[in-house]
Motif scaffolding. Structure first.
Motif, PDB file in Angstrom:
ATOM      1  N   THR A  11      -5.621   0.329  -2.168  1.00 17.64           N
ATOM      2  CA  THR A  11      -4.400   0.445  -3.084  1.00 17.64           C
ATOM      3  C   THR A  11      -3.939  -0.891  -3.007  1.00 17.64           C
ATOM      4  OG1 THR A  11      -4.020   2.644  -2.707  1.00 17.64           O
ATOM      5  CG2 THR A  11      -2.165   1.286  -3.649  1.00 17.64           C
ATOM      6  N   SER A  52      -2.886   5.692  -8.056  1.00 21.34           N
ATOM      7  CA  SER A  52      -4.164   6.283  -7.702  1.00 21.34           C
ATOM      8  C   SER A  52      -5.311   5.997  -8.816  1.00 21.34           C
ATOM      9  CB  SER A  52      -3.891   7.847  -7.445  1.00 21.34           C
ATOM     10  OG  SER A  52      -3.212   8.217  -6.486  1.00 21.34           O
ATOM     11  N   GLN A  63       0.890   8.203  -8.609  1.00 22.78           N
ATOM     12  CA  GLN A  63      -0.205   8.446  -9.835  1.00 22.78           C
ATOM     13  C   GLN A  63      -0.682   7.383 -10.283  1.00 22.78           C
ATOM     14  OE1 GLN A  63       1.692  10.878 -13.081  1.00 22.78           O
ATOM     15  NE2 GLN A  63      -0.482  11.705 -13.657  1.00 22.78           N
TER      16      GLN A  63
END
Length: 437
Positions: A253, A235, A232
């Motif tokens: 990422t 993200s 989470q």
């Protein structure tokens, strides 16, 4: 945690049929010669049931028959060039025990206690060493050391997976690609980029001189801090880093996390605003070269990207600024750059008497950061027959600013980061490492 060594011996490859000759050798490639001349150690831990040591030993012997380089030794050819002697002299195999359970030793933190779970790294002729440490609960720690001149992270993780396959009685698949002579320079060579001061330097610095003034920090204690980034959080971080990227593809990422860690570490260090800081990032050439080199290539095939900026700009500008610096730096290490490096390393290094910048000994990277990412490597696939590891982590390596990134053992896409910092900077880092600005 008191580890007791019970045996230490050399084991050699086990072949089906006639063994191959032990007089052959493999030359080091230009990528092998430019990388770190040191052993790298990792630690695995497995919950019971675990197979007996003899199963791991026999599996290792089988894997070594396929990856013969690890059972060899460094040497020189007739021209004095460095080679790997395929002499099958073997690897170090250590058996040890601990008078406690794994739970009592948990959590396995990045500290000096980890050094007792693998053989020493200095003054070693073996190219691979393995230590099996048994806990009273039946858990098993596997300490593995490998010399970086032989192989990079992709190749080493492939070998570890093969070891597990052999222990389970499976055929080793895929087989390694051993030809290190594929990186031929162009005729005529084309030096499109200047590799002086990047991968190479004048030998007058030599291995005994650090690039930074380490003595300034000699009284500072370095601690290795582990940070867990949830899926989470990652993200949200990626969305923030890509928020000013317009219609272009979002940053990865990896790029977003490195940008965040670069800014958080720099802020925690309280550096001068006008100082230059850089982050050095390993770039795997297998997917960059054209024609593409298969993932099964065994050896080193890594160069580095460098993102640089002033401290004041890194901290004043929002996260997308750092993410773009990193993205652009990595993009530049493309096929053209790798081909230019091959030409330069083949012709100019000996002509100008240059040495690798990776040879420089540093215990402090401040104001810089170096990233060693294992996010795409199958280290967690090492299964000896009792399942995947409960723990996988780098051994204790207190080099300030040397950042390791690993996929979390949870397996949900979260990431664990290991960052060595001065203890005086740790409190500030903890306060900001989960803050998305």
């Amino acid at each position: 945690m008191k580890v007791r060594e019970e045996s230490s011996r050399i084991i050699k490859p086990s072949y089906e049929g006639y063994p191959p000759p032990t007089t052959n050798h493999i030359p080091l490639s230009v990528f092998d010669k430019v990388t770190f001349d040191t052993h790298i150690a990792v630690i695995y831990a497995y919950r019971p049931p675990t197979p007996p040591n003899i199963t791991l030993e026999l599996g290792l012997q089988k894997a070594l028959s396929v990856y013969r380089e690890w059972a060899g030794r460094f040497g020189k050819d007739d021209n004095g060039e460095p080679v790997i002697l395929l002499n099958d002299e073997g690897v170090r195999f250590v058996e040890a025990s601990v008078d406690s359970t794994l739970n009592q030793a948990m959590p396995l933190k990045p500290s000096e206690s980890l050094l007792s779970l693998h053989p020493r790294l200095e003054g070693v002729v073996e190219l691979v060493q393995v230590q099996l440490t048994r806990f009273t609960c039946g858990s098993l720690a596997v300490g593995f050391t490998a010399h970086h001149l032989v192989a990079d992270g992709q190749s080493t993780s492939n070998f570890l997976v093969a070891w597990g396959q052999a222990c389970r009685g499976l055929e080793i698949s895929p087989l390694p690609y051993h030809d290190r002579t594929i990186f031929s320079p162009r005729d005529p060579p084309h030096f499109e980029f200047d590799h002086r001061g990047v991968e190479f330097m004048k030998k007058k610095l030599d291995k005994i001189y650090p690039l930074h003034d380490d003595f300034i920090y000699q009284d500072q204690e370095i601690v290795v801090h582990k940070v867990h980034f949830t899926l989470q959080f990652l993200s949200k971080l990626k969305a923030k880093a890509s928020s000013m990227n317009g219609s272009n593809k979002p940053y990865s990422t990896f790029e977003s996390l490195i940008a965040h860690m670069w800014r958080a570490t720099t802020k925690a260090r309280a550096l001068s605003p006008f100082e230059t800081t850089q982050v050095r990032i390993s770039v795997n050439g297998r997917t960059r070269l054209n024609p593409r080199v298969p993932n099964e290539y065994f050896g080193n095939l890594v160069l580095w990207a460098f993102a640089r900026t002033k401290v004041k700009d890194l901290l004043r500008e929002p996260l997308p600024y750092a993410a773009k610096l990193i993205h652009d730096a990595v993009e530049k290490v493309n096929n053209d750059y790798f081909k230019s490096f091959i030409d330069f390393a083949s012709y100019k290094v000996k002509e100008e008497d240059l040495s690798s910048t990776a040879d420089v000994i540093e215990s402090v990277l401040c104001p810089n950061l170096e990233v060693d990412s294992w996010l795409r490597f199958p280290f967690y696939d090492l299964d000896f027959g009792g399942g995947c590891p409960y723990i996988f982590m780098p051994a204790y390596s207190p080099i300030e600013g040397m950042l390791f990134l690993l996929p979390s053992f949870i397996g949900d896409g979260s990431i664990d980061a290991f960052i060595p910092l001065f203890r005086d900077h740790l409190a500030a880092f903890k306060q900001i490492c989960y803050s998305i600005e």
